[in-house]
Scaffold this motif. Structure first.
Motif, PDB file in Angstrom:
ATOM      1  N   ALA A  30       0.838  -1.199   0.000  1.00 29.09           N
ATOM      2  CA  ALA A  30       0.000   0.000   0.000  1.00 29.09           C
ATOM      3  C   ALA A  30       0.876   1.253   0.000  1.00 29.09           C
ATOM      4  CB  ALA A  30      -0.933  -0.007   1.207  1.00 29.09           C
ATOM      5  N   ILE A  31       1.962   1.225   0.743  1.00 30.86           N
ATOM      6  CA  ILE A  31       2.884   2.363   0.774  1.00 30.86           C
ATOM      7  C   ILE A  31       3.558   2.532  -0.587  1.00 30.86           C
ATOM      8  CG2 ILE A  31       4.954   3.334   1.848  1.00 30.86           C
ATOM      9  CD1 ILE A  31       2.547   3.408   3.693  1.00 30.86           C
ATOM     10  N   GLU A  49       2.247   1.732  -3.440  1.00 27.29           N
ATOM     11  CA  GLU A  49       1.199   2.310  -4.287  1.00 27.29           C
ATOM     12  C   GLU A  49       1.056   3.806  -4.025  1.00 27.29           C
ATOM     13  OE1 GLU A  49      -0.855   1.391  -6.867  1.00 27.29           O
ATOM     14  OE2 GLU A  49       0.543  -0.297  -6.927  1.00 27.29           O
ATOM     15  N   PHE A  50       1.161   4.204  -2.762  1.00 28.23           N
ATOM     16  CA  PHE A  50       1.080   5.625  -2.432  1.00 28.23           C
ATOM     17  C   PHE A  50       2.257   6.386  -3.054  1.00 28.23           C
ATOM     18  CE2 PHE A  50       2.270   9.236   0.201  1.00 28.23           C
ATOM     19  CZ  PHE A  50       1.136  10.012   0.023  1.00 28.23           C
ATOM     20  N   MET A  60       1.512   6.802  -6.671  1.00 31.41           N
ATOM     21  CA  MET A  60       0.493   7.839  -6.863  1.00 31.41           C
ATOM     22  C   MET A  60       1.087   9.237  -6.677  1.00 31.41           C
ATOM     23  SD  MET A  60      -1.947  10.058  -5.312  1.00 31.41           S
ATOM     24  CE  MET A  60      -1.619   9.659  -3.645  1.00 31.41           C
ATOM     25  N   ALA A  61       1.972   9.397  -5.701  1.00 32.03           N
ATOM     26  CA  ALA A  61       2.622  10.691  -5.479  1.00 32.03           C
ATOM     27  C   ALA A  61       3.471  11.073  -6.690  1.00 32.03           C
ATOM     28  CB  ALA A  61       3.480  10.644  -4.216  1.00 32.03           C
ATOM     29  N   MET A 118      -1.871  15.569   0.033  1.00 34.01           N
ATOM     30  CA  MET A 118      -2.022  14.115   0.092  1.00 34.01           C
ATOM     31  C   MET A 118      -1.929  13.577   1.517  1.00 34.01           C
ATOM     32  SD  MET A 118       0.042  12.669  -3.172  1.00 34.01           S
ATOM     33  CE  MET A 118       1.439  13.748  -3.216  1.00 34.01           C
ATOM     34  N   LEU A 119      -1.073  14.190   2.325  1.00 29.72           N
ATOM     35  CA  LEU A 119      -0.807  13.703   3.680  1.00 29.72           C
ATOM     36  C   LEU A 119      -1.114  14.783   4.708  1.00 29.72           C
ATOM     37  CD1 LEU A 119       2.687  12.099   3.056  1.00 29.72           C
ATOM     38  CD2 LEU A 119       0.620  10.862   3.665  1.00 29.72           C
ATOM     39  N   ILE A 144      -2.733   9.437   5.140  1.00 33.52           N
ATOM     40  CA  ILE A 144      -3.122   9.712   3.763  1.00 33.52           C
ATOM     41  C   ILE A 144      -4.556  10.224   3.780  1.00 33.52           C
ATOM     42  CG2 ILE A 144      -3.549   8.720   1.488  1.00 33.52           C
ATOM     43  CD1 ILE A 144      -1.325   6.673   2.154  1.00 33.52           C
ATOM     44  N   THR A 156      -6.229  10.827  -2.406  1.00 34.12           N
ATOM     45  CA  THR A 156      -5.522  10.082  -3.443  1.00 34.12           C
ATOM     46  C   THR A 156      -6.020  10.431  -4.844  1.00 34.12           C
ATOM     47  OG1 THR A 156      -7.042   8.224  -3.209  1.00 34.12           O
ATOM     48  CG2 THR A 156      -4.991   8.126  -1.931  1.00 34.12           C
TER      49      THR A 156
END
Length: 147
Positions: free
Chosen positions: A80-81, A83-84, A87-88, A118-119, A124, A127
């Motif tokens: 998941a991180i 993927e983040f 995305m960033a 985003m954060l 998070i 997204t």
């Protein structure tokens, strides 16, 4: 997700963007950052992008000449991180029409602003790239009008 920090680092190990959410001691933070960068840059393409470091997990990925490194709780989902991070990078790519190290260096405030969208406090909160970039584009338009 409990993200402790987000770093963007070039291949020479120079930090371009650093956002911290839980560190308190500046001296410890600087020493840890240097060690974290060395550990991540020393890994080869064939090695895993996850490292356990002290009481947290490092998740990193290299895109072109920049490494994106996130420190998170040891119980977080590494995929998941990752993927983040992806995305960033896509969001920065969309804003800068192909992000590069120079884009980050000359527009550091925009990079921080996008990350802040985003954060929030290590969590998070957004997204959707369109929603993330909308306030940045509003600021861009107002800057053009005032010039």
């Amino acid at each position: 997700m409990a993200i402790k920090f987000f770093l963007m680092v070039n291949r020479q190990g120079q930090t371009r963007v650093a956002q911290y959410y839980t560190y308190t001691d500046v001296a410890t933070r600087a020493a840890d950052e240097a060690e974290i960068i060395r550990k991540c840059l020393a890994r080869t393409e064939k090695q895993c992008s996850f490292i356990e470091y002290r009481t947290f997990k490092l998740v990193f990925r290299r895109y072109a000449s920049l490494y994106f490194i996130i420190g998170c709780d040891e119980h977080e989902n590494e995929l998941a991180i990752l993927e983040f991070i992806h995305m960033a990078v896509e969001t920065l790519d969309q804003y800068f029409d192909g992000v590069s190290e120079l884009d980050i260096m000359f527009n550091i405030e925009k990079a921080h602003f996008i990350l802040d969208e985003m954060l929030s406090n290590g969590e998070i909160v957004e997204t959707n790239k369109t929603r993330i970039l909308a306030p940045v584009r509003v600021i861009d338009r107002s800057d053009k009008l005032s010039s």
